[in-house]
Design a protein around this motif. Structure first.
Motif, PDB file in Angstrom:
ATOM      1  N   THR A 195     -63.013  31.133  12.220  1.00 41.99           N
ATOM      2  CA  THR A 195     -64.243  31.533  12.956  1.00 41.99           C
ATOM      3  C   THR A 195     -65.222  30.766  13.705  1.00 41.99           C
ATOM      4  OG1 THR A 195     -65.449  31.468  10.999  1.00 41.99           O
ATOM      5  CG2 THR A 195     -64.529  33.684  11.368  1.00 41.99           C
ATOM      6  N   ASP A 196     -64.461  29.391  13.961  1.00 44.79           N
ATOM      7  CA  ASP A 196     -65.258  28.494  14.810  1.00 44.79           C
ATOM      8  C   ASP A 196     -63.912  27.755  15.614  1.00 44.79           C
ATOM      9  OD1 ASP A 196     -64.257  26.734  12.841  1.00 44.79           O
ATOM     10  OD2 ASP A 196     -66.194  26.153  12.291  1.00 44.79           O
ATOM     11  N   ARG A 316     -66.889  34.164  15.909  1.00 44.80           N
ATOM     12  CA  ARG A 316     -68.061  33.628  15.581  1.00 44.80           C
ATOM     13  C   ARG A 316     -68.237  33.687  13.955  1.00 44.80           C
ATOM     14  NH1 ARG A 316     -67.705  32.248  20.109  1.00 44.80           N
ATOM     15  NH2 ARG A 316     -69.599  32.010  21.568  1.00 44.80           N
ATOM     16  N   ARG A 317     -69.157  32.671  13.343  1.00 42.96           N
ATOM     17  CA  ARG A 317     -69.094  32.713  11.988  1.00 42.96           C
ATOM     18  C   ARG A 317     -69.965  34.008  11.663  1.00 42.96           C
ATOM     19  NH1 ARG A 317     -71.624  27.847   9.707  1.00 42.96           N
ATOM     20  NH2 ARG A 317     -72.659  27.551  11.877  1.00 42.96           N
ATOM     21  N   MET A 321     -73.194  32.964   6.948  1.00 49.52           N
ATOM     22  CA  MET A 321     -73.125  31.524   7.262  1.00 49.52           C
ATOM     23  C   MET A 321     -74.232  30.690   7.934  1.00 49.52           C
ATOM     24  SD  MET A 321     -68.937  31.593   7.604  1.00 49.52           S
ATOM     25  CE  MET A 321     -68.809  29.823   7.281  1.00 49.52           C
TER      26      MET A 321
END
Length: 328
Positions: A195-196, A316-317, A321
């Motif tokens: 996610t990044d 994307r996170r 988070m």
């Protein structure tokens, strides 16, 4: 907690959701939001700062500025928003504090940008061979001015050559640093569930040297990029430089807001943008770019504007988070 405070928190959660789609250097997403009953705070996440590429934190703050603009866009249709930038000198990581006024917001140009937030993607592909109309250039430069920055088109062929040469030189300098290479490899990912970071699905294959004048960072350190290898010279395309009158954290934050506003406006107008910040990341090339192009501001990045085939979005996170909530 009162009903008004609950409504305000709901608005802030929406703003953070919109902020989460912002672009960031190497897709590090270096931000954290704190939702309080009456204010929304944006913090830079220094644990996600790139130590080799970004020792001063400039790119981290610019990235957070992009997220701040998205948050402003997300709130624009609902309420009037007051923004305090760098509100507390004792807390340098606190970059902005947003307060909503409990009255309907008048229409602003930011409202029309909200649908663009999820459509906008960084595009590293070849651009089509077509000019960018003058009215588009005008709208993008106006967007920059509205965020207290300068966006200038590089028109002269010799200036385009200089920008490309200095970009290549900056990347060469960076590539001689083993820490930079390790950092780049760490944030280029073949794990498409991550996610990044920058996924290989959004990176041009680099089995031979780029032919783009050095205006796109070579992420394909392992030769695993999925996109077609770049072929066209970026010097034939619309090239612009974004900068600020001062080189301070406050100016960097505004530059991020301007950058994201430019990116969203370009998306609204049917264009895509490819960014190159390496020339500004190396002090020697940044200073020479300013001098040799006769710029009256501090350059922060170069951008190509044009049209291109679609490119996959980076992930994307999740909100859990990047957001904290408190009753204080």
């Amino acid at each position: 907690m009162s009903t008004v405070q609950e409504e305000t928190k709901a608005l802030f959660r929406k703003a953070v959701e919109r902020a989460s789609w912002a672009p960031s250097v190497h897709n590090t997403q270096p931000w954290h939001f704190v939702v309080r009953p009456d204010v929304l705070e944006l913090y830079g996440d220094s644990d996600r700062q790139l130590g080799a590429l970004d020792p001063t934190g400039r790119q981290m703050v610019i990235s957070c500025g992009c997220a701040l603009l998205n948050a402003r866009v997300g709130l624009a249709a609902e309420r009037i928003v007051q923004v305090e930038r760098l509100p507390d000198a004792a807390e340098p990581d606190l970059l902005a504090r947003l307060t909503v006024l409990h009255e309907p917001a008048p229409w602003t140009p930011l409202v029309r940008l909200d649908p663009m937030i999820e459509r906008r993607h960084t595009n590293r592909r070849d651009f089509f061979d077509e000019d960018v109309p003058p009215d588009v250039i005008y709208q993008l430069t106006t967007a920059a001015e509205q965020e207290e920055t300068s966006l200038v088109q590089i028109v002269e062929p010799e200036h385009k050559v200089i920008a490309a040469q200095l970009s290549r030189e900056a990347e060469t300098i960076q590539n001689t640093d083993p820490r930079y290479q390790a950092e780049l490899q760490a944030w280029m990912t073949t794990d498409l569930s991550r996610t990044d970071g920058v996924p290989v699905s959004a990176i041009p294959h680099a089995d031979s040297r780029f032919e783009t004048g050095g205006l796109i960072r070579d992420f394909d350190v392992a030769g695993k990029g999925w996109l077609p290898r770049l072929r066209q010279s970026s010097l034939n395309h619309c090239l612009m430089v974004l900068g600020t009158a001062k080189s301070t954290r406050s100016a960097w934050l505004r530059a991020g807001e301007a950058l994201q506003r430019i990116l969203l406006e370009a998306t609204r107008l049917g264009f895509v943008v490819s960014l190159a910040s390496q020339v500004a990341e190396v002090p020697s090339t940044r200073d020479r770019l300013r001098k040799e192009l006769g710029l009256e501001f501090h350059p922060l990045l170069l951008m190509r504007i044009g049209r291109a085939a679609p490119t996959p979005a980076s992930k994307r996170r999740g909100l859990t988070m990047i957001i904290s909530e408190t009753g204080d």
